[in-house]
Design an enzyme around this catalytic site. Structure first.
Site, PDB file in Angstrom:
ATOM      1  N   HIS A 257       0.694  -0.929  -0.406  1.00 13.14           N
ATOM      2  CA  HIS A 257       0.317   0.152   0.430  1.00 13.14           C
ATOM      3  C   HIS A 257       0.762   0.997  -0.179  1.00 13.14           C
ATOM      4  O   HIS A 257       0.410   2.291  -0.607  1.00 13.14           O
ATOM      5  CB  HIS A 257      -1.028  -0.015   0.832  1.00 13.14           C
ATOM      6  N   HIS A 384      -4.427  -5.238 -10.836  1.00 14.26           N
ATOM      7  CA  HIS A 384      -3.015  -4.984 -10.588  1.00 14.26           C
ATOM      8  C   HIS A 384      -2.131  -5.369 -11.412  1.00 14.26           C
ATOM      9  O   HIS A 384      -1.636  -4.351 -12.157  1.00 14.26           O
ATOM     10  CB  HIS A 384      -2.640  -5.365  -9.494  1.00 14.26           C
TER      11      HIS A 384
END
Length: 412
Positions: A257, A384
């Site tokens: 993150h 992703h």
């Protein structure tokens, strides 16, 4: 299938290497080809196994629906036609199946077209905003109504105006059942708000994204050694003891993150006119800390860290690698340093050797394919990996969709 070369043998940056750029386009095309099979036989979507076959009994979760729409919209903008009608199917599924006509908002999961889990999660709702924004940029006729509806729901139900952040979760009929607050939903909230700003030009989306970034980066990351606390109480105080769902809310901090937040910070800074702030330095601090903490001796990035930065869970998932690639690509575009290029190449070499399925397309969720087992079943995600392919292909830090539409790197 013959394996493509990652790059030429020269010493220049891979972002400008024609062979590397061709590799990225090829992988993006194979990802979209693989996930075309997500279109289920009776409407909606299905989860896919490693061979690209539907997984029996799987549910259709809101974040999966929205990410398919977003990803195929990016592919469409890049010049690759949506041959399987994923965008149309996803937009219809969001409006007619996930959208809750009785209580408002969007339910978390469906099974056989019926509601499987009616929980209302900020994490899922911000992805609806992302999908609506990308669909609008791709010219979908239903994008405006979805964008208007989800923006109103987020404003009425999830937005904590005093904190300037999104609350996390409610029951289907909007009853409060927890005091949990999380960084993950807000991080993807920033992503969606920036996309909505790019799609509409509305300044409020940009303002809210900037406030969230300021809280988590200038506030929390700066106070915690450039690691971002994941979990918070109702008063937005970090809760280092919290442990929830191991996929979405694991204990500790999540270096993957930090890469995402660094890239989003640079996107925001670029959209805001590149003000004279510490944004570029902060992005580098986040990336450098996460790489130092999480890169493992055998390659790959650890999933979670403890409070001191030690490895807590050494699972090597695909998505932190993709997000590190995106962050490094942004830094190379902005302020290239030799170590950035070294890391960018190291990450792609690991992905090429251990995560990309060169036989069937798509990325394995953990290294070296199905035998690894672990947290994820099948190939759960296009989003992703596709973005890791596409971010390096455009010259800027923001407006990915517009840059892809102009360059059309996937047009055959």
């Amino acid at each position: 299938m013959e394996r493509a070369e990652l790059a030429s043998g020269g010493d220049g940056t891979w972002l400008h290497d024609p062979r590397h750029r061709a590799y990225l386009v090829r992988d993006a095309a194979r990802l979209l080809d693989f996930f075309d099979a997500s279109a289920g036989p009776d409407g909606g979507f299905v989860m896919l196994d490693h061979a690209g076959q539907p997984m029996p009994g799987s549910v259709q979760e809101l974040h999966a629906t929205t990410r398919l729409v977003h990803s195929h919209a990016l592919g469409h903008l890049a010049g690759r036609p949506d041959r399987a009608g994923i965008i149309d199917r996803g937009m219809d599924s969001l409006w007619r199946a996930h959208r809750d006509d009785r209580h408002g908002g969007y339910v978390w999961s469906l099974h056989g077209g019926a509601v499987a889990d009616g929980t209302k999660l900020a994490y899922g709702h911000v992805f609806v905003l992302l999908a609506a924004s990308s669909a609008k940029l791709a010219g979908h006729p239903d994008a405006d109504r979805l964008l208007a509806d989800i923006s109103q729901v987020l404003d009425d139900r999830f937005w904590d105006a005093r904190a300037g952040l999104f609350r996390d979760e409610f029951t289907r009929d909007w009853q409060v059942f927890s005091t949990y607050r999380g960084m993950n939903a807000n991080m993807h909230g920033v992503e969606a708000l920036l996309a909505a700003h790019e799609a509409t030009g509305e300044g409020e989306y940009l303002r809210r994204a900037g406030g969230s970034l300021d809280f988590f980066i200038s506030g929390q990351a700066a106070a915690h050694g450039w690691r971002i606390p994941e979990h918070y109480d109702a008063n937005w105080r970090p809760d280092p003891t919290y442990e929830g769902n191991p996929m979405f809310r694991p204990a500790g901090t999540t270096p993957g993150h930090s890469f995402e937040m660094a890239r989003l910070l640079l996107q925001y800074w670029d959209l805001a006119g590149r003000p004279d702030t510490e944004a570029t330095e902060q992005a580098r601090l986040l990336v450098d800390r996460a790489l130092r903490d999480a890169w493992l001796p055998g390659g790959g990035l650890a999933y979670t860290l403890d409070a001191s930065g030690g490895v807590a869970r050494a699972d090597r998932y695909w998505w932190p690698v993709t997000e590190a690639i995106g962050a490094l690509a942004a830094l190379i575009k902005l302020d290239p340093r030799p170590e950035d290029e070294d890391w960018y190449r190291r990450l792609w070499r690991f992905a090429d050797a251990h995560l990309i399925d060169h036989d069937r397309g798509g990325w394995f969720p953990e290294p070296d394919g199905p035998a690894a087992g672990g947290q994820f079943a099948g190939k759960p995600d296009i989003y992703h990996a596709l973005q890791a392919d596409l971010f390096p292909l455009v010259p800027g830090l923001s407006r990915l969709s517009a840059a892809l539409a102009q360059a059309k790197p996937m047009k055959s």
